[in-house]
Design an enzyme around this catalytic site. Sequence first.
Site, PDB file in Angstrom:
ATOM      1  CG  ASP A  35     -74.705 -41.729 -21.321  1.00  0.00           C
ATOM      2  OD1 ASP A  35     -74.559 -40.912 -20.560  1.00  0.00           O
ATOM      3  OD2 ASP A  35     -75.723 -42.452 -21.207  1.00  0.00           O
ATOM      4  CG  HIS A 238     -58.097 -15.831 -22.567  1.00  0.00           C
ATOM      5  ND1 HIS A 238     -57.521 -16.611 -23.309  1.00  0.00           N
ATOM      6  CD2 HIS A 238     -58.583 -14.546 -23.214  1.00  0.00           C
ATOM      7  CE1 HIS A 238     -57.377 -15.772 -24.603  1.00  0.00           C
ATOM      8  NE2 HIS A 238     -58.074 -14.886 -24.452  1.00  0.00           N
ATOM      9  CG  ASP A 255     -64.352 -10.208 -23.560  1.00  0.00           C
ATOM     10  OD1 ASP A 255     -65.434 -10.372 -24.467  1.00  0.00           O
ATOM     11  OD2 ASP A 255     -63.419 -10.115 -23.863  1.00  0.00           O
ATOM     12  CG  ASP A 266     -65.615 -10.342 -28.900  1.00  0.00           C
ATOM     13  OD1 ASP A 266     -65.835 -10.409 -27.696  1.00  0.00           O
ATOM     14  OD2 ASP A 266     -64.490 -10.619 -29.149  1.00  0.00           O
ATOM     15  CG  HIS A 345     -55.124  -7.916 -25.790  1.00  0.00           C
ATOM     16  ND1 HIS A 345     -55.643  -6.817 -26.468  1.00  0.00           N
ATOM     17  CD2 HIS A 345     -55.665  -7.693 -24.304  1.00  0.00           C
ATOM     18  CE1 HIS A 345     -56.625  -6.160 -25.664  1.00  0.00           C
ATOM     19  NE2 HIS A 345     -56.150  -6.394 -24.369  1.00  0.00           N
ATOM     20  CG  HIS A 349     -60.537 -11.138 -32.795  1.00  0.00           C
ATOM     21  ND1 HIS A 349     -62.007 -11.245 -33.057  1.00  0.00           N
ATOM     22  CD2 HIS A 349     -60.648 -10.608 -31.494  1.00  0.00           C
ATOM     23  CE1 HIS A 349     -62.733 -11.069 -31.749  1.00  0.00           C
ATOM     24  NE2 HIS A 349     -61.969 -10.748 -30.931  1.00  0.00           N
ATOM     25  CG  HIS A 356     -61.208 -15.258 -31.709  1.00  0.00           C
ATOM     26  ND1 HIS A 356     -61.075 -15.738 -30.670  1.00  0.00           N
ATOM     27  CD2 HIS A 356     -61.044 -13.790 -31.172  1.00  0.00           C
ATOM     28  CE1 HIS A 356     -60.782 -15.138 -29.505  1.00  0.00           C
ATOM     29  NE2 HIS A 356     -61.101 -13.898 -29.873  1.00  0.00           N
ATOM     30  CD  GLU A 380     -60.361  -7.702 -28.467  1.00  0.00           C
ATOM     31  OE1 GLU A 380     -60.461  -7.903 -27.272  1.00  0.00           O
ATOM     32  OE2 GLU A 380     -60.724  -8.323 -29.390  1.00  0.00           O
ATOM     33  CE1 TYR A 384     -56.756  -6.212 -19.588  1.00  0.00           C
ATOM     34  CE2 TYR A 384     -55.218  -5.734 -21.168  1.00  0.00           C
ATOM     35  CZ  TYR A 384     -56.628  -5.998 -21.003  1.00  0.00           C
ATOM     36  OH  TYR A 384     -57.373  -6.396 -22.172  1.00  0.00           O
ATOM     37  NE  ARG A 402     -60.850  -7.509 -23.173  1.00  0.00           N
ATOM     38  CZ  ARG A 402     -60.508  -8.461 -22.252  1.00  0.00           C
ATOM     39  NH1 ARG A 402     -59.438  -8.068 -21.481  1.00  0.00           N
ATOM     40  NH2 ARG A 402     -61.265  -9.114 -21.919  1.00  0.00           N
ATOM     41  CD  GLU A 404     -64.073  -7.473 -27.710  1.00  0.00           C
ATOM     42  OE1 GLU A 404     -63.658  -8.289 -28.543  1.00  0.00           O
ATOM     43  OE2 GLU A 404     -64.357  -7.703 -26.541  1.00  0.00           O
TER      44      GLU A 404
END
Length: 434
Positions: A35, A238, A255, A266, A345, A349, A356, A380, A384, A402, A404
């Site tokens: 709950d 991710h 990130d 972002d 990638h 975006h 996103h 971004e 890698y 990365r 961004e």
Amino acid sequence: MNENHFLNRRNKLLDCMEEGVAIIASAPHLIRSNDSEYPYRQSSDFYYLTGFEEHNSILILSKSFTEIKTILYVEAYNAEYALWNGAKLGIEKARERFHVDEVRDSAEYAKEIKELLREHINLYIDLFDESEILIQAKAAAKALRETRGVKRHIHSIRDVTYLIRSLRLIKAAEEIETIKTAIAITAEAHHDAMRQCCAGMKEFQLQAAMSYVFLHRGAMNEAYGAIVAGGNNANTLHYIDNRDTLRDGDLVLIDAACEWELYASDITRTFPVNGTFSDVQKEVYEKVLDVQLRVIEAIRPGVKRDWLQTYSEELLCDALIELGILSGERSALIEAKEHKKYAPHGIGHWMGLDVHDPCPYVDESGESLAFEAGMVMTIEPGLYFRADDENIPERFRGIGIRIEDNILVTEEGYENLSAMIAKSMEEIEEMCKG
């Protein structure tokens, strides 16, 4: 935001509609376990049109040849609910606050929806929403079709989200200011992380440092699950475990960003755990940063996003050739998608009420949209190099970088909304010393 902003958005949506009825529902509460519920977060489309953050609310836009009507259903005041959870706005206060034709009790929606759909031919809903609210609307439409004496009935069900999200693509001045506030808080959090980082810390401790800034500044929600990835963890795109120990000599990729009034930021920055880039880290970082700066510099009205993606892939492939990771002609390598092993990638975006933003990337003919002033996009690029990849020189293994930023398209070109966040190697090393 001023209520007039939301009224203007509703009017724009009505202008996009043919004759018919649009139903836009608030987000439901989601159960975390038993709950216990997740913290509530309003549907972005519903918020965009109302600025209202309560659940169990419904917006109805009705358009005929003779009349346009806006109805907002909200929960009535309930003393017992108020005791346990806090008071709802209620019907009377909603009538005072919202510029709509009518405010009604949500408990009456199921009984009234059939009459609201009577003599209309188009029903605008989220085609992929299977909530009870829309099930009731479709049932009412079916019942009207089978009712004698109803001359016109729903014969077309259309996707209202496409219309709303097309409107969301161009940000108004007040939206841009809200995004800037989110970015300013996120900037402070990234800088705090750089100053506090040291070998031996856990990734989640850096995440906690950023969360403190968000909450301390009044940003109650992260825009997405934070990524704090030390060393080779950065090569999992991710990665959200955030449990490992940060090691001397490694980089850490963060990130993470917050929302402000539901609008997202972002941001990604990659910096050395010990505050000083090694020679090989500098070599790779310089390439990623150069790609990012060149891609951002190319942004202006009229440029198409698919061209920007192609351009970024060419630059990243050149970088991989210069680093000695790939060899051969760029065009052949790109055709074979060899660069995708290390730059998997997209370049960015849309960003807005969702990190996103689900705004369209192509027009109705399938052609890539050209940039227009008011669009906000992330840029971004990343490279890698997994620690277990024996096809690359050993010195690069385990490095993931990365960078961004959040970019606003302007009439003259672009504005980097997150330019205040340390990004050059010199700026980062200086920030880390703090």
